[in-house]
Design a protein around this motif. Structure first.
Motif, PDB file in Angstrom:
ATOM      1  N   ILE A 141       0.848  -1.186   0.000  1.00 24.38           N
ATOM      2  CA  ILE A 141       0.000   0.000   0.000  1.00 24.38           C
ATOM      3  C   ILE A 141       0.887   1.240   0.000  1.00 24.38           C
ATOM      4  O   ILE A 141       1.874   1.317   0.749  1.00 24.38           O
ATOM      5  CB  ILE A 141      -0.973  -0.003   1.205  1.00 24.38           C
ATOM      6  N   ASP A 142       0.551   2.180  -0.864  1.00 18.49           N
ATOM      7  CA  ASP A 142       1.323   3.410  -0.984  1.00 18.49           C
ATOM      8  C   ASP A 142       0.342   4.565  -1.175  1.00 18.49           C
ATOM      9  O   ASP A 142      -0.477   4.561  -2.100  1.00 18.49           O
ATOM     10  CB  ASP A 142       2.275   3.321  -2.182  1.00 18.49           C
ATOM     11  N   ARG A 143       0.393   5.506  -0.244  1.00 14.39           N
ATOM     12  CA  ARG A 143      -0.514   6.673  -0.270  1.00 14.39           C
ATOM     13  C   ARG A 143      -1.977   6.248  -0.378  1.00 14.39           C
ATOM     14  O   ARG A 143      -2.768   6.833  -1.111  1.00 14.39           O
ATOM     15  CB  ARG A 143      -0.134   7.617  -1.412  1.00 14.39           C
ATOM     16  N   GLY A 144      -2.310   5.208   0.394  1.00 10.63           N
ATOM     17  CA  GLY A 144      -3.708   4.799   0.487  1.00 10.63           C
ATOM     18  C   GLY A 144      -4.224   3.956  -0.647  1.00 10.63           C
ATOM     19  O   GLY A 144      -5.434   3.707  -0.728  1.00 10.63           O
ATOM     20  N   ARG A 145      -3.339   3.475  -1.524  1.00  5.49           N
ATOM     21  CA  ARG A 145      -3.764   2.635  -2.651  1.00  5.49           C
ATOM     22  C   ARG A 145      -2.906   1.377  -2.724  1.00  5.49           C
ATOM     23  O   ARG A 145      -1.699   1.435  -2.463  1.00  5.49           O
ATOM     24  CB  ARG A 145      -3.667   3.401  -3.973  1.00  5.49           C
ATOM     25  N   ILE A 146      -3.505   0.261  -3.082  1.00  7.90           N
ATOM     26  CA  ILE A 146      -2.742  -0.964  -3.312  1.00  7.90           C
ATOM     27  C   ILE A 146      -2.031  -0.819  -4.657  1.00  7.90           C
ATOM     28  O   ILE A 146      -2.683  -0.689  -5.700  1.00  7.90           O
ATOM     29  CB  ILE A 146      -3.647  -2.211  -3.316  1.00  7.90           C
ATOM     30  N   VAL A 147      -0.697  -0.830  -4.612  1.00 12.32           N
ATOM     31  CA  VAL A 147       0.072  -0.574  -5.832  1.00 12.32           C
ATOM     32  C   VAL A 147       0.811  -1.815  -6.325  1.00 12.32           C
ATOM     33  O   VAL A 147       1.369  -1.793  -7.429  1.00 12.32           O
ATOM     34  CB  VAL A 147       1.082   0.573  -5.606  1.00 12.32           C
ATOM     35  N   HIS A 148       0.834  -2.878  -5.524  1.00 12.87           N
ATOM     36  CA  HIS A 148       1.538  -4.090  -5.947  1.00 12.87           C
ATOM     37  C   HIS A 148       0.957  -5.281  -5.197  1.00 12.87           C
ATOM     38  O   HIS A 148       0.627  -5.187  -4.021  1.00 12.87           O
ATOM     39  CB  HIS A 148       3.037  -3.972  -5.657  1.00 12.87           C
ATOM     40  N   GLU A 149       0.834  -6.396  -5.891  1.00 13.74           N
ATOM     41  CA  GLU A 149       0.348  -7.641  -5.275  1.00 13.74           C
ATOM     42  C   GLU A 149       1.117  -8.809  -5.877  1.00 13.74           C
ATOM     43  O   GLU A 149       1.317  -8.864  -7.094  1.00 13.74           O
ATOM     44  CB  GLU A 149      -1.149  -7.824  -5.516  1.00 13.74           C
ATOM     45  N   GLU A 150       1.557  -9.733  -5.009  1.00 17.17           N
ATOM     46  CA  GLU A 150       2.343 -10.847  -5.521  1.00 17.17           C
ATOM     47  C   GLU A 150       2.258 -12.037  -4.561  1.00 17.17           C
ATOM     48  O   GLU A 150       2.167 -11.864  -3.342  1.00 17.17           O
ATOM     49  CB  GLU A 150       3.806 -10.429  -5.696  1.00 17.17           C
ATOM     50  N   GLU A 151       2.296 -13.245  -5.119  1.00 20.15           N
ATOM     51  CA  GLU A 151       2.319 -14.461  -4.318  1.00 20.15           C
ATOM     52  C   GLU A 151       3.709 -14.671  -3.718  1.00 20.15           C
ATOM     53  O   GLU A 151       4.720 -14.213  -4.260  1.00 20.15           O
ATOM     54  CB  GLU A 151       1.953 -15.676  -5.183  1.00 20.15           C
ATOM     55  N   ARG A 152       3.740 -15.360  -2.615  1.00 22.56           N
ATOM     56  CA  ARG A 152       5.022 -15.638  -1.933  1.00 22.56           C
ATOM     57  C   ARG A 152       6.003 -16.355  -2.851  1.00 22.56           C
ATOM     58  O   ARG A 152       7.210 -16.039  -2.869  1.00 22.56           O
ATOM     59  CB  ARG A 152       4.748 -16.489  -0.680  1.00 22.56           C
ATOM     60  N   ALA A 153       5.536 -17.290  -3.634  1.00 23.76           N
ATOM     61  CA  ALA A 153       6.420 -18.113  -4.453  1.00 23.76           C
ATOM     62  C   ALA A 153       7.157 -17.309  -5.512  1.00 23.76           C
ATOM     63  O   ALA A 153       8.253 -17.698  -5.939  1.00 23.76           O
ATOM     64  CB  ALA A 153       5.631 -19.246  -5.104  1.00 23.76           C
ATOM     65  N   THR A 154       6.571 -16.215  -5.959  1.00 24.23           N
ATOM     66  CA  THR A 154       7.172 -15.426  -7.045  1.00 24.23           C
ATOM     67  C   THR A 154       7.589 -14.032  -6.587  1.00 24.23           C
ATOM     68  O   THR A 154       7.864 -13.172  -7.422  1.00 24.23           O
ATOM     69  CB  THR A 154       6.187 -15.298  -8.218  1.00 24.23           C
ATOM     70  N   LEU A 155       7.652 -13.818  -5.287  1.00 25.63           N
ATOM     71  CA  LEU A 155       7.868 -12.479  -4.753  1.00 25.63           C
ATOM     72  C   LEU A 155       9.214 -11.899  -5.173  1.00 25.63           C
ATOM     73  O   LEU A 155      10.263 -12.531  -5.029  1.00 25.63           O
ATOM     74  CB  LEU A 155       7.789 -12.502  -3.224  1.00 25.63           C
ATOM     75  N   ASP A 156       9.171 -10.691  -5.695  1.00 22.48           N
ATOM     76  CA  ASP A 156      10.372  -9.916  -5.992  1.00 22.48           C
ATOM     77  C   ASP A 156      10.696  -9.089  -4.748  1.00 22.48           C
ATOM     78  O   ASP A 156      10.132  -8.011  -4.534  1.00 22.48           O
ATOM     79  CB  ASP A 156      10.127  -9.010  -7.200  1.00 22.48           C
ATOM     80  N   GLN A 157      11.590  -9.622  -3.895  1.00 22.85           N
ATOM     81  CA  GLN A 157      11.865  -8.977  -2.615  1.00 22.85           C
ATOM     82  C   GLN A 157      12.441  -7.575  -2.794  1.00 22.85           C
ATOM     83  O   GLN A 157      12.147  -6.676  -1.996  1.00 22.85           O
ATOM     84  CB  GLN A 157      12.819  -9.837  -1.793  1.00 22.85           C
ATOM     85  N   SER A 158      13.243  -7.375  -3.815  1.00 16.45           N
ATOM     86  CA  SER A 158      13.847  -6.065  -4.016  1.00 16.45           C
ATOM     87  C   SER A 158      12.788  -5.023  -4.361  1.00 16.45           C
ATOM     88  O   SER A 158      12.881  -3.855  -3.936  1.00 16.45           O
ATOM     89  CB  SER A 158      14.904  -6.131  -5.125  1.00 16.45           C
ATOM     90  N   LYS A 159      11.777  -5.430  -5.091  1.00 15.87           N
ATOM     91  CA  LYS A 159      10.709  -4.486  -5.461  1.00 15.87           C
ATOM     92  C   LYS A 159       9.903  -4.093  -4.231  1.00 15.87           C
ATOM     93  O   LYS A 159       9.580  -2.904  -4.037  1.00 15.87           O
ATOM     94  CB  LYS A 159       9.805  -5.112  -6.510  1.00 15.87           C
ATOM     95  N   VAL A 160       9.559  -5.088  -3.390  1.00 11.17           N
ATOM     96  CA  VAL A 160       8.808  -4.783  -2.174  1.00 11.17           C
ATOM     97  C   VAL A 160       9.655  -3.927  -1.243  1.00 11.17           C
ATOM     98  O   VAL A 160       9.174  -2.954  -0.643  1.00 11.17           O
ATOM     99  CB  VAL A 160       8.362  -6.085  -1.492  1.00 11.17           C
ATOM    100  N   SER A 161      10.957  -4.256  -1.119  1.00 11.00           N
ATOM    101  CA  SER A 161      11.850  -3.480  -0.249  1.00 11.00           C
ATOM    102  C   SER A 161      11.929  -2.037  -0.683  1.00 11.00           C
ATOM    103  O   SER A 161      12.036  -1.136   0.151  1.00 11.00           O
ATOM    104  CB  SER A 161      13.253  -4.108  -0.257  1.00 11.00           C
ATOM    105  N   ALA A 162      11.867  -1.796  -1.978  1.00 13.22           N
ATOM    106  CA  ALA A 162      11.929  -0.424  -2.485  1.00 13.22           C
ATOM    107  C   ALA A 162      10.744   0.400  -1.989  1.00 13.22           C
ATOM    108  O   ALA A 162      10.887   1.592  -1.701  1.00 13.22           O
ATOM    109  CB  ALA A 162      11.972  -0.433  -4.008  1.00 13.22           C
ATOM    110  N   PHE A 163       9.575  -0.231  -1.870  1.00 12.61           N
ATOM    111  CA  PHE A 163       8.397   0.485  -1.360  1.00 12.61           C
ATOM    112  C   PHE A 163       8.533   0.790   0.129  1.00 12.61           C
ATOM    113  O   PHE A 163       7.897   1.718   0.628  1.00 12.61           O
ATOM    114  CB  PHE A 163       7.137  -0.348  -1.599  1.00 12.61           C
ATOM    115  N   LEU A 164       9.328  -0.004   0.842  1.00 13.21           N
ATOM    116  CA  LEU A 164       9.463   0.163   2.276  1.00 13.21           C
ATOM    117  C   LEU A 164      10.575   1.143   2.657  1.00 13.21           C
ATOM    118  O   LEU A 164      10.698   1.513   3.816  1.00 13.21           O
ATOM    119  CB  LEU A 164       9.751  -1.195   2.949  1.00 13.21           C
ATOM    120  N   THR A 165      11.380   1.523   1.676  1.00 14.87           N
ATOM    121  CA  THR A 165      12.513   2.412   1.934  1.00 14.87           C
ATOM    122  C   THR A 165      12.047   3.854   1.940  1.00 14.87           C
ATOM    123  O   THR A 165      11.334   4.294   1.035  1.00 14.87           O
ATOM    124  CB  THR A 165      13.595   2.240   0.860  1.00 14.87           C
ATOM    125  N   VAL A 166      12.436   4.570   2.988  1.00  9.81           N
ATOM    126  CA  VAL A 166      12.058   5.993   3.111  1.00  9.81           C
ATOM    127  C   VAL A 166      12.848   6.813   2.096  1.00  9.81           C
ATOM    128  O   VAL A 166      14.062   6.652   1.999  1.00  9.81           O
ATOM    129  CB  VAL A 166      12.316   6.503   4.530  1.00  9.81           C
TER     130      VAL A 166
END
Length: 231
Positions: free
Chosen positions: A206-231
């Motif tokens: 979730i980014d600014r109140g909207r779901i911007v990415h969805e992915e299953e655990r088996a195919t998760l791109d950890q670097s992409k999710v981490s980028a959303f979590l970085t300030v």
């Protein structure tokens, strides 16, 4: 199972959550990831009924819950562990759990065996006041209080906040065991990716109140999710 459709939530004229839709299947664990201030807590509070939604629908097992007070949603099968845990500090561990059971119309004088099996430290400290527990022990107590209502879906808001890494690892393992044994689903908001990886089957960002990415655990791109979590 849990179905949230086009939910919009805000304060006054300002919207924080913008037409969010999500689903959590039976027995599934879904992680809602995002930085502080992105709408995670607001969304979860709207789902459990602590905040009113401006529009949208919420249903659990086909039963419409939008507009119902939070206690009715709990009776319908939701349980919520808020950020900060919110136990009763002046009550003992055992009293905290029994009060939760009584509020869910399960009056009894005995803590269920599965609670002590999952959290042995709560059995050891049953007579200690909740306010005298460590942060990790208080989180275990808060989860136990939610579980004794026999939820269909357990909603956790930032459960790792202020918890040491070794307990975070144990918490994910215990929750995985319990959801299989007790047959409930999990919706958890989180910023600690390692915890979410140990627990979740599916990830929403979730980014600014909207779901911007969805992915299953088996195919998760950890670097992409981490980028959303970085300030």
């Amino acid at each position: 199972m849990l179905n949230v459709n086009q939910l919009q939530v805000g304060y006054g004229e300002s919207n924080v959550v913008h037409q969010v839709s999500l689903q959590v299947g039976a027995g599934e664990a879904v992680a809602l990831m995002g930085r502080n201030g992105m709408g995670k807590t607001t969304l979860l509070k709207a789902i459990i009924g602590m905040l009113p939604a401006k529009q949208g629908s919420i249903s659990l097992d086909g039963k419409q819950l939008a507009g119902q007070p939070s206690y009715q949603r709990v009776r319908s099968g939701m349980a919520f562990v808020p950020q900060g845990r919110m136990i009763f500090p002046q009550l003992t561990v055992e009293e905290n759990i029994l009060v939760a059971m009584d509020r869910s119309n399960r009056s009894t004088t005995k803590v269920p065996d599965y609670v002590h099996a999952a959290f042995p430290v709560l059995a050891e400290m049953r007579d200690r006041k909740g306010g005298n527990l460590s942060g990790g022990q208080q989180q275990m107590l808060a989860i136990a209080r939610a579980l004794v209502t026999n939820p269909r879906v357990l909603i956790l808001d930032e459960p790792t906040e202020g918890i040491q890494p070794s307990i975070i690892k144990d918490m994910a393992r215990i929750l995985n065991v319990l959801r299989r044994e007790r047959n409930f689903a999990i919706l958890v908001s989180e910023q600690v990716l390692s915890f979410a990886l140990d627990l979740a089957d599916r990830f929403l960002v979730i980014d600014r109140g909207r779901i911007v990415h969805e992915e299953e655990r088996a195919t998760l791109d950890q670097s992409k999710v981490s980028a959303f979590l970085t300030v």
